[in-house]
Structure formats: structure tokens, C-alpha cells
Design a protein around this motif. Structure first.
Motif, PDB file in Angstrom:
ATOM      1  N   ARG A 137       0.733  -1.476   0.073  1.00 55.59           N
ATOM      2  CA  ARG A 137      -0.021   0.052   0.034  1.00 55.59           C
ATOM      3  C   ARG A 137       1.047   1.209  -0.112  1.00 55.59           C
ATOM      4  O   ARG A 137       1.883   1.315   0.990  1.00 55.59           O
ATOM      5  N   ALA A 138       0.602   1.938  -0.916  1.00 55.45           N
ATOM      6  CA  ALA A 138       1.513   3.411  -0.994  1.00 55.45           C
ATOM      7  C   ALA A 138       0.470   4.568  -0.346  1.00 55.45           C
ATOM      8  O   ALA A 138      -0.528   4.405  -0.552  1.00 55.45           O
ATOM      9  N   HIS A 139       1.370   5.407   0.497  1.00 53.32           N
ATOM     10  CA  HIS A 139       0.731   6.609   0.978  1.00 53.32           C
ATOM     11  C   HIS A 139       1.846   7.624   0.481  1.00 53.32           C
ATOM     12  O   HIS A 139       2.721   8.034   1.230  1.00 53.32           O
ATOM     13  N   PRO A 140       1.463   8.052  -0.534  1.00 52.57           N
ATOM     14  CA  PRO A 140       2.320   9.407  -1.300  1.00 52.57           C
ATOM     15  C   PRO A 140       2.387  10.570  -0.520  1.00 52.57           C
ATOM     16  O   PRO A 140       3.527  11.199  -0.295  1.00 52.57           O
ATOM     17  N   SER A 141       1.279  10.715   0.250  1.00 54.25           N
ATOM     18  CA  SER A 141       1.329  12.231   1.060  1.00 54.25           C
ATOM     19  C   SER A 141       2.147  12.033   2.621  1.00 54.25           C
ATOM     20  O   SER A 141       2.707  13.137   2.567  1.00 54.25           O
ATOM     21  N   ILE A 142       2.559  10.891   2.769  1.00 49.81           N
ATOM     22  CA  ILE A 142       3.582  10.796   3.955  1.00 49.81           C
ATOM     23  C   ILE A 142       4.769   9.941   3.465  1.00 49.81           C
ATOM     24  O   ILE A 142       5.723   9.454   4.377  1.00 49.81           O
ATOM     25  N   SER A 143       4.922   9.803   2.182  1.00 45.74           N
ATOM     26  CA  SER A 143       6.161   8.886   1.485  1.00 45.74           C
ATOM     27  C   SER A 143       6.577   7.890   2.279  1.00 45.74           C
ATOM     28  O   SER A 143       7.444   7.332   2.532  1.00 45.74           O
ATOM     29  N   THR A 144       5.686   7.063   2.469  1.00 45.76           N
ATOM     30  CA  THR A 144       5.540   5.641   2.885  1.00 45.76           C
ATOM     31  C   THR A 144       4.937   4.414   2.291  1.00 45.76           C
ATOM     32  O   THR A 144       4.039   4.831   1.379  1.00 45.76           O
ATOM     33  N   ASP A 176       3.458   0.545   2.890  1.00 40.03           N
ATOM     34  CA  ASP A 176       3.388  -0.584   3.996  1.00 40.03           C
ATOM     35  C   ASP A 176       3.282  -1.936   3.312  1.00 40.03           C
ATOM     36  O   ASP A 176       2.353  -1.996   2.083  1.00 40.03           O
ATOM     37  N   VAL A 177       3.834  -2.886   3.623  1.00 36.73           N
ATOM     38  CA  VAL A 177       3.842  -4.299   3.030  1.00 36.73           C
ATOM     39  C   VAL A 177       3.259  -5.201   4.104  1.00 36.73           C
ATOM     40  O   VAL A 177       3.791  -5.324   4.992  1.00 36.73           O
ATOM     41  N   ASN A 178       2.300  -5.872   3.700  1.00 35.33           N
ATOM     42  CA  ASN A 178       1.559  -7.044   4.302  1.00 35.33           C
ATOM     43  C   ASN A 178       2.237  -8.285   4.135  1.00 35.33           C
ATOM     44  O   ASN A 178       2.349  -8.665   2.850  1.00 35.33           O
ATOM     45  N   SER A 179       2.860  -9.101   4.913  1.00 35.37           N
ATOM     46  CA  SER A 179       3.777 -10.215   4.840  1.00 35.37           C
ATOM     47  C   SER A 179       2.396 -11.279   4.449  1.00 35.37           C
ATOM     48  O   SER A 179       1.683 -11.668   5.414  1.00 35.37           O
ATOM     49  N   GLU A 180       2.243 -11.965   3.162  1.00 38.73           N
ATOM     50  CA  GLU A 180       1.221 -12.703   2.910  1.00 38.73           C
ATOM     51  C   GLU A 180      -0.001 -12.523   3.360  1.00 38.73           C
ATOM     52  O   GLU A 180      -0.958 -13.087   3.698  1.00 38.73           O
ATOM     53  N   ILE A 183      -1.182 -10.963   5.658  1.00 38.47           N
ATOM     54  CA  ILE A 183      -1.465 -10.815   7.192  1.00 38.47           C
ATOM     55  C   ILE A 183      -1.416  -9.490   7.723  1.00 38.47           C
ATOM     56  O   ILE A 183      -0.359  -8.924   7.666  1.00 38.47           O
ATOM     57  N   SER A 184      -2.733  -8.755   7.988  1.00 38.67           N
ATOM     58  CA  SER A 184      -2.577  -7.321   8.373  1.00 38.67           C
ATOM     59  C   SER A 184      -1.832  -7.217   9.485  1.00 38.67           C
ATOM     60  O   SER A 184      -1.423  -6.278   9.855  1.00 38.67           O
ATOM     61  N   CYS A 185      -1.617  -8.149  10.453  1.00 35.40           N
ATOM     62  CA  CYS A 185      -0.834  -7.891  11.913  1.00 35.40           C
ATOM     63  C   CYS A 185       0.373  -8.033  11.645  1.00 35.40           C
ATOM     64  O   CYS A 185       1.215  -7.588  12.391  1.00 35.40           O
ATOM     65  N   ASP A 186       1.071  -8.510  10.371  1.00 40.84           N
ATOM     66  CA  ASP A 186       2.618  -8.472  10.264  1.00 40.84           C
ATOM     67  C   ASP A 186       2.773  -7.427   8.996  1.00 40.84           C
ATOM     68  O   ASP A 186       3.614  -7.763   8.050  1.00 40.84           O
ATOM     69  N   LYS A 187       2.515  -6.238   9.537  1.00 40.92           N
ATOM     70  CA  LYS A 187       2.832  -5.195   8.646  1.00 40.92           C
ATOM     71  C   LYS A 187       4.061  -4.376   8.680  1.00 40.92           C
ATOM     72  O   LYS A 187       4.187  -4.220   9.842  1.00 40.92           O
ATOM     73  N   ARG A 188       4.802  -4.066   7.552  1.00 40.63           N
ATOM     74  CA  ARG A 188       6.097  -3.388   7.633  1.00 40.63           C
ATOM     75  C   ARG A 188       5.949  -2.175   7.054  1.00 40.63           C
ATOM     76  O   ARG A 188       5.227  -1.848   5.887  1.00 40.63           O
ATOM     77  N   LYS A 189       6.576  -1.018   7.374  1.00 35.71           N
ATOM     78  CA  LYS A 189       6.446   0.352   7.101  1.00 35.71           C
ATOM     79  C   LYS A 189       7.800   0.607   6.426  1.00 35.71           C
ATOM     80  O   LYS A 189       8.777   0.721   7.104  1.00 35.71           O
ATOM     81  N   PHE A 190       8.005   1.424   5.409  1.00 36.65           N
ATOM     82  CA  PHE A 190       9.087   1.656   4.642  1.00 36.65           C
ATOM     83  C   PHE A 190       8.927   3.132   4.185  1.00 36.65           C
ATOM     84  O   PHE A 190       7.975   3.644   3.622  1.00 36.65           O
ATOM     85  N   GLU A 191       9.987   4.206   4.425  1.00 37.88           N
ATOM     86  CA  GLU A 191       9.705   5.298   4.039  1.00 37.88           C
ATOM     87  C   GLU A 191      10.964   5.606   2.953  1.00 37.88           C
ATOM     88  O   GLU A 191      12.102   5.014   2.943  1.00 37.88           O
ATOM     89  N   PHE A 192      10.355   6.499   2.213  1.00 40.57           N
ATOM     90  CA  PHE A 192      11.126   6.940   0.957  1.00 40.57           C
ATOM     91  C   PHE A 192      11.143   8.546   0.664  1.00 40.57           C
ATOM     92  O   PHE A 192      10.357   9.194   1.445  1.00 40.57           O
ATOM     93  N   ASP A 193      12.103   8.925  -0.097  1.00 41.02           N
ATOM     94  CA  ASP A 193      12.057  10.296  -0.724  1.00 41.02           C
ATOM     95  C   ASP A 193      10.661  10.638  -1.333  1.00 41.02           C
ATOM     96  O   ASP A 193      10.107  11.832  -1.056  1.00 41.02           O
ATOM     97  N   SER A 194      10.226   9.875  -2.234  1.00 42.51           N
ATOM     98  CA  SER A 194       8.846  10.125  -3.019  1.00 42.51           C
ATOM     99  C   SER A 194       8.329   8.729  -3.034  1.00 42.51           C
ATOM    100  O   SER A 194       8.984   7.644  -3.104  1.00 42.51           O
ATOM    101  N   VAL A 195       6.991   8.687  -3.132  1.00 40.80           N
ATOM    102  CA  VAL A 195       6.207   7.499  -2.981  1.00 40.80           C
ATOM    103  C   VAL A 195       4.973   7.758  -4.310  1.00 40.80           C
ATOM    104  O   VAL A 195       4.421   8.828  -4.109  1.00 40.80           O
ATOM    105  N   PHE A 196       5.016   6.984  -5.193  1.00 39.77           N
ATOM    106  CA  PHE A 196       3.993   6.978  -6.257  1.00 39.77           C
ATOM    107  C   PHE A 196       2.977   5.954  -6.188  1.00 39.77           C
ATOM    108  O   PHE A 196       3.795   4.655  -5.988  1.00 39.77           O
ATOM    109  N   GLY A 197       1.722   5.818  -6.122  1.00 39.30           N
ATOM    110  CA  GLY A 197       0.806   4.671  -6.034  1.00 39.30           C
ATOM    111  C   GLY A 197       0.413   4.200  -7.356  1.00 39.30           C
ATOM    112  O   GLY A 197       1.013   4.686  -8.475  1.00 39.30           O
ATOM    113  N   PRO A 198      -0.354   3.048  -7.362  1.00 37.46           N
ATOM    114  CA  PRO A 198      -0.447   2.484  -8.347  1.00 37.46           C
ATOM    115  C   PRO A 198      -1.414   3.200  -9.573  1.00 37.46           C
ATOM    116  O   PRO A 198      -1.594   2.806 -10.656  1.00 37.46           O
TER     117      PRO A 198
END
Length: 110
Positions: free
Chosen positions: A20-27, A29-33, A35-50
Motif C-alpha cells: 500500500r502506497a501512502h504518497p502524502s507521507i512518503s511511506t 506498507d507491506v503486508n507479509s502474505e 496478514i494485516s498484523c505483520d505489516k512493515r512500513k518503509f519510508e522513501f524520498d517520494s512514493v507513487f501509488g498504482p
């Protein structure tokens, strides 16, 4: 970072998005397989959604480099890096005929 849309094949298989892309906050989220409880968040300089367009990606990434370097005689490099199937070819201008998005062209000056 750019999150590509699901391909025609993925849509026909009723696949769900695990990124899931969140362009407004440049992050991203990746759900492992899925499973919503195993979510990882990554930050970037810029994010573009689908739903981002090639023009939007170009203007916010390579546009200044093209205008300020290449057209003035300097060399420049645009690197697409990522895991297989992550959308590098889609972003650089072709999806190998796999999707029916239409309308957008390669990452090139408008």
C-alpha cells in the motif's frame, strides 16, 4: 518508490495487493502474505501509488535532471532497481504487453 498496479494476469487470478502506497507521507506498507498484523512500513524520498501517471512520475523524478543536465550537454543516469515483478519495466515505459492500462507512454519528456 513506485507501486505498480496489478497486472491483467493478477486481476484475473483475483490477487490482492500486499503493498500500500501512502504518497502524502512518503511511506509504503507491506503486508507479509496478506496478514494485516505483520505489516512493515518503509519510508522513501517520494512514493507513487498504482494510479500515478507516467507524467507525474517523470515530473517529480527525472524531469529536472533532463532539463538541467541532458539538454545542457551533461550525462545523466536513471536507474530502475528492484525485485523481479516489482514494476521497473512498467515504470520505464513498457509492460511487455501484459496490461491494458493504455494511455501512458514511456518515462520520457512530455
Amino acid at each position: 518508490a513506485r507501486v505498480r498496479p496489478l497486472s491483467a494476469k493478477e486481476l484475473s487470478e483475483k490477487s490482492s495487493e500486499s503493498i500500500r502506497a501512502h504518497p502524502s507521507i512518503s511511506t509504503i506498507d507491506v503486508n507479509s502474505e496478506g496478514i494485516s498484523c505483520d505489516k512493515r512500513k518503509f519510508e522513501f524520498d517520494s512514493v507513487f501509488g498504482p494510479n500515478s501517471t507516467q507524467k507525474e512520475v517523470y515530473e517529480k523524478t527525472a524531469g529536472d535532471m533532463i532539463k538541467n543536465s541532458i539538454f545542457k550537454g551533461f550525462n545523466a543516469t536513471i536507474l530502475a532497481y528492484g525485485q523481479t515483478g516489482s514494476g521497473k519495466t512498467f515504470t520505464m515505459g513498457t509492460d511487455g504487453g501484459m496490461s491494458s492500462c493504455g494511455g501512458d507512454q514511456e518515462l520520457a519528456p512530455p
